[in-house]
Motif scaffolding. Sequence first.
Motif, PDB file in Angstrom:
ATOM      1  N   LEU A 161      14.947 -15.464  -2.665  1.00 26.66           N
ATOM      2  CA  LEU A 161      14.402 -14.545  -3.604  1.00 26.66           C
ATOM      3  C   LEU A 161      12.940 -14.400  -3.219  1.00 26.66           C
ATOM      4  N   LEU A 162      12.070 -15.384  -3.273  1.00 26.38           N
ATOM      5  CA  LEU A 162      10.636 -14.933  -2.804  1.00 26.38           C
ATOM      6  C   LEU A 162      10.417 -14.075  -1.356  1.00 26.38           C
ATOM      7  N   ALA A 163      11.605 -14.158  -0.491  1.00 31.82           N
ATOM      8  CA  ALA A 163      11.402 -13.445   0.797  1.00 31.82           C
ATOM      9  C   ALA A 163      11.622 -11.977   0.331  1.00 31.82           C
ATOM     10  N   VAL A 164      12.716 -11.716  -0.539  1.00 34.74           N
ATOM     11  CA  VAL A 164      13.102 -10.342  -0.811  1.00 34.74           C
ATOM     12  C   VAL A 164      11.882  -9.656  -1.561  1.00 34.74           C
ATOM     13  N   LYS A 165      11.336 -10.468  -2.641  1.00 32.58           N
ATOM     14  CA  LYS A 165      10.257  -9.838  -3.376  1.00 32.58           C
ATOM     15  C   LYS A 165       8.932  -9.558  -2.425  1.00 32.58           C
ATOM     16  N   ALA A 166       8.641 -10.368  -1.594  1.00 32.07           N
ATOM     17  CA  ALA A 166       7.415 -10.266  -0.424  1.00 32.07           C
ATOM     18  C   ALA A 166       7.939  -9.040   0.181  1.00 32.07           C
ATOM     19  N   ALA A 167       8.942  -8.582   0.647  1.00 36.77           N
ATOM     20  CA  ALA A 167       9.226  -7.491   1.269  1.00 36.77           C
ATOM     21  C   ALA A 167       9.147  -6.147   0.433  1.00 36.77           C
ATOM     22  N   ILE A 168       9.605  -6.441  -0.753  1.00 35.38           N
ATOM     23  CA  ILE A 168       9.520  -5.258  -1.742  1.00 35.38           C
ATOM     24  C   ILE A 168       8.041  -4.892  -1.848  1.00 35.38           C
ATOM     25  N   ALA A 169       7.225  -6.001  -2.143  1.00 39.67           N
ATOM     26  CA  ALA A 169       5.844  -5.951  -2.531  1.00 39.67           C
ATOM     27  C   ALA A 169       5.121  -5.158  -1.266  1.00 39.67           C
ATOM     28  N   VAL A 170       5.297  -5.674  -0.045  1.00 40.05           N
ATOM     29  CA  VAL A 170       4.854  -4.997   1.010  1.00 40.05           C
ATOM     30  C   VAL A 170       5.124  -3.551   1.282  1.00 40.05           C
ATOM     31  N   ALA A 171       6.262  -3.223   0.982  1.00 34.59           N
ATOM     32  CA  ALA A 171       6.835  -1.717   1.181  1.00 34.59           C
ATOM     33  C   ALA A 171       6.232  -0.910   0.185  1.00 34.59           C
ATOM     34  N   ILE A 172       6.014  -1.602  -1.019  1.00 31.62           N
ATOM     35  CA  ILE A 172       5.370  -0.723  -2.209  1.00 31.62           C
ATOM     36  C   ILE A 172       3.933  -0.453  -1.716  1.00 31.62           C
ATOM     37  N   ALA A 173       3.295  -1.610  -1.525  1.00 27.63           N
ATOM     38  CA  ALA A 173       1.660  -1.678  -1.032  1.00 27.63           C
ATOM     39  C   ALA A 173       1.395  -0.428   0.106  1.00 27.63           C
ATOM     40  N   TRP A 174       2.387  -0.562   1.317  1.00 28.40           N
ATOM     41  CA  TRP A 174       2.250   0.309   2.392  1.00 28.40           C
ATOM     42  C   TRP A 174       2.179   1.793   1.824  1.00 28.40           C
ATOM     43  N   PHE A 175       3.282   1.937   0.859  1.00 31.41           N
ATOM     44  CA  PHE A 175       3.532   3.212   0.412  1.00 31.41           C
ATOM     45  C   PHE A 175       2.487   3.794  -0.265  1.00 31.41           C
ATOM     46  N   VAL A 176       1.890   2.988  -1.115  1.00 30.81           N
ATOM     47  CA  VAL A 176       0.561   3.502  -2.269  1.00 30.81           C
ATOM     48  C   VAL A 176      -0.435   3.428  -1.369  1.00 30.81           C
ATOM     49  N   ALA A 177      -0.964   2.555  -0.305  1.00 26.39           N
ATOM     50  CA  ALA A 177      -2.252   2.667   0.452  1.00 26.39           C
ATOM     51  C   ALA A 177      -2.876   3.811   0.494  1.00 26.39           C
ATOM     52  N   PRO A 178      -1.983   4.705   1.365  1.00 29.17           N
ATOM     53  CA  PRO A 178      -2.607   6.087   1.818  1.00 29.17           C
ATOM     54  C   PRO A 178      -3.196   6.778   0.645  1.00 29.17           C
ATOM     55  N   TYR A 179      -2.860   6.574  -0.706  1.00 26.78           N
ATOM     56  CA  TYR A 179      -3.117   7.576  -1.687  1.00 26.78           C
ATOM     57  C   TYR A 179      -4.297   7.153  -2.343  1.00 26.78           C
ATOM     58  N   MET A 180      -5.085   6.011  -1.825  1.00 26.95           N
ATOM     59  CA  MET A 180      -6.214   5.757  -2.511  1.00 26.95           C
ATOM     60  C   MET A 180      -7.190   6.768  -2.334  1.00 26.95           C
ATOM     61  N   PRO A 181      -7.914   6.649  -3.275  1.00 25.71           N
ATOM     62  CA  PRO A 181      -9.465   7.832  -3.123  1.00 25.71           C
ATOM     63  C   PRO A 181     -10.652   7.285  -2.157  1.00 25.71           C
ATOM     64  N   GLY A 182     -11.332   8.237  -1.881  1.00 27.05           N
ATOM     65  CA  GLY A 182     -12.315   7.829  -0.924  1.00 27.05           C
ATOM     66  C   GLY A 182     -11.952   7.423   0.417  1.00 27.05           C
ATOM     67  N   VAL A 183     -13.013   6.366   1.062  1.00 21.16           N
ATOM     68  CA  VAL A 183     -12.859   5.734   2.152  1.00 21.16           C
ATOM     69  C   VAL A 183     -11.610   4.669   2.404  1.00 21.16           C
ATOM     70  N   ALA A 184     -11.111   4.446   1.182  1.00 22.92           N
ATOM     71  CA  ALA A 184      -9.995   3.281   1.166  1.00 22.92           C
ATOM     72  C   ALA A 184      -8.841   3.917   2.031  1.00 22.92           C
ATOM     73  N   ASP A 185      -8.528   5.203   1.917  1.00 21.95           N
ATOM     74  CA  ASP A 185      -7.344   5.546   2.792  1.00 21.95           C
ATOM     75  C   ASP A 185      -7.310   5.300   4.183  1.00 21.95           C
ATOM     76  N   GLU A 186      -8.728   5.152   4.594  1.00 19.13           N
ATOM     77  CA  GLU A 186      -8.579   4.786   6.225  1.00 19.13           C
ATOM     78  C   GLU A 186      -8.238   3.579   6.608  1.00 19.13           C
ATOM     79  N   TYR A 187      -7.832   2.640   5.573  1.00 19.21           N
ATOM     80  CA  TYR A 187      -7.767   1.083   5.908  1.00 19.21           C
ATOM     81  C   TYR A 187      -6.443   0.604   5.139  1.00 19.21           C
ATOM     82  N   PRO A 188      -5.392   1.407   5.182  1.00 19.98           N
ATOM     83  CA  PRO A 188      -4.024   1.354   4.540  1.00 19.98           C
ATOM     84  C   PRO A 188      -3.377  -0.039   4.980  1.00 19.98           C
ATOM     85  N   TYR A 189      -3.594  -0.526   6.153  1.00 16.24           N
ATOM     86  CA  TYR A 189      -3.439  -1.960   6.472  1.00 16.24           C
ATOM     87  C   TYR A 189      -3.495  -3.098   5.810  1.00 16.24           C
ATOM     88  N   TYR A 190      -4.565  -2.911   4.983  1.00 15.47           N
ATOM     89  CA  TYR A 190      -4.890  -4.203   4.376  1.00 15.47           C
ATOM     90  C   TYR A 190      -3.983  -4.318   3.040  1.00 15.47           C
TER      91      TYR A 190
END
Length: 360
Positions: free
Chosen positions: A11-40
């Motif tokens: 269950l933890l592995a599945v949730k980690a995978a889902i959380a990483v996918a959501i974070a990677w999807f959301v990261a480019p939409y951050m305003p300002g200079v943050a969208d240049e560092y989506p990998y964090y």
Amino acid sequence: MEINWSKARILLAVKAAIAVAIAWFVAPYMPGVADEYPYYAPLGALVSMYPTLMGSVKAGLQTLAGLLVGVLLAGAVVVFVQPNLVTIPLVVGIAVLLSGIGALGYGRDYVPMAALFVLIIGGQDAEDYSIGYAVQMAVGVGCGLLVNALIWPPLNFSAAVLQLSRFRTMLASHLEGLAAALTEEWPPEPEAWTRYNSDISTTGHEVRQAVYHADESRKGNPRARRLNRDVGTDYQTLRALETVAFHVKDITDVLAGAGGLKPLSGELPDGLFEPLSDTLCSAADILHAWESGDDDLPERLQAAEEQLDGLLQAVDARTDAGAGALSPAASVATSVRRIIETVRIATGTDEDADKDDEAA
């Protein structure tokens, strides 16, 4: 190498995978200079993934705190001097010292890491990099916490109950083993008795960890409201079992000395082997009754006390053997009495007895 394929780990592995996918999807939409560092952002999601919801909150917030300390430390250096062969090692050394702050907890490793990243990767753009790094890590932590809270936040109550049950059964079996050795295989085998006490210590640690994780798993967990379990009772049971374990280990050491395994005392007089064995069996019996929830626990406690009185009478009858030979039996009797009283208090049997007396 064994791999943990438990349901909780999957269950933890599945949730980690889902959380990483959501974070990677959301990261480019951050305003300002943050969208240049989506990998964090995926990294932030990973560091916030722990088996319990409260553990995830603690890990996420402490990681962000450690990261902020490292960023501010590196930023203070960049303002005044350029990163070079002297300043970079100096900042890292200071960051390692600051990582010793106890309140940082899980985030202690991120103090030197964040400082180093800002100095080496950020370089001339240290300010933009620091903002992007911190924002995206926060985004990832937020995604991780959201996933952990919404997708079946785990409760570890069952594991704690099973471990407490295992501990009770182990202590009873250990007492039965000691009782059997007194009448069947005296003197005892050194390896077996050494392993007994070692196993009790190891199991006691595992049980305490299980109860702690059960307590942590209920904090902030919406599922805990429906189950409404009193973890405080588990802690009380744990403390009682730890007390019993202490006395069982003491009995083991005393009898090991009487059996010639340790230089604690002399040989036991012949007439005390059977009363000692019966007394230990009665102590094991009340632990089994406690484990199974038998209604006749008060009667078994009473029987254990009567058996203990019989042992003390046998000791009194052998005063000619000398204090040195009788001291092991007297010590065992004291430990068994402590076990009986501990079980009485832990199960509330003493209160039931008082009520019966008042009613009479």
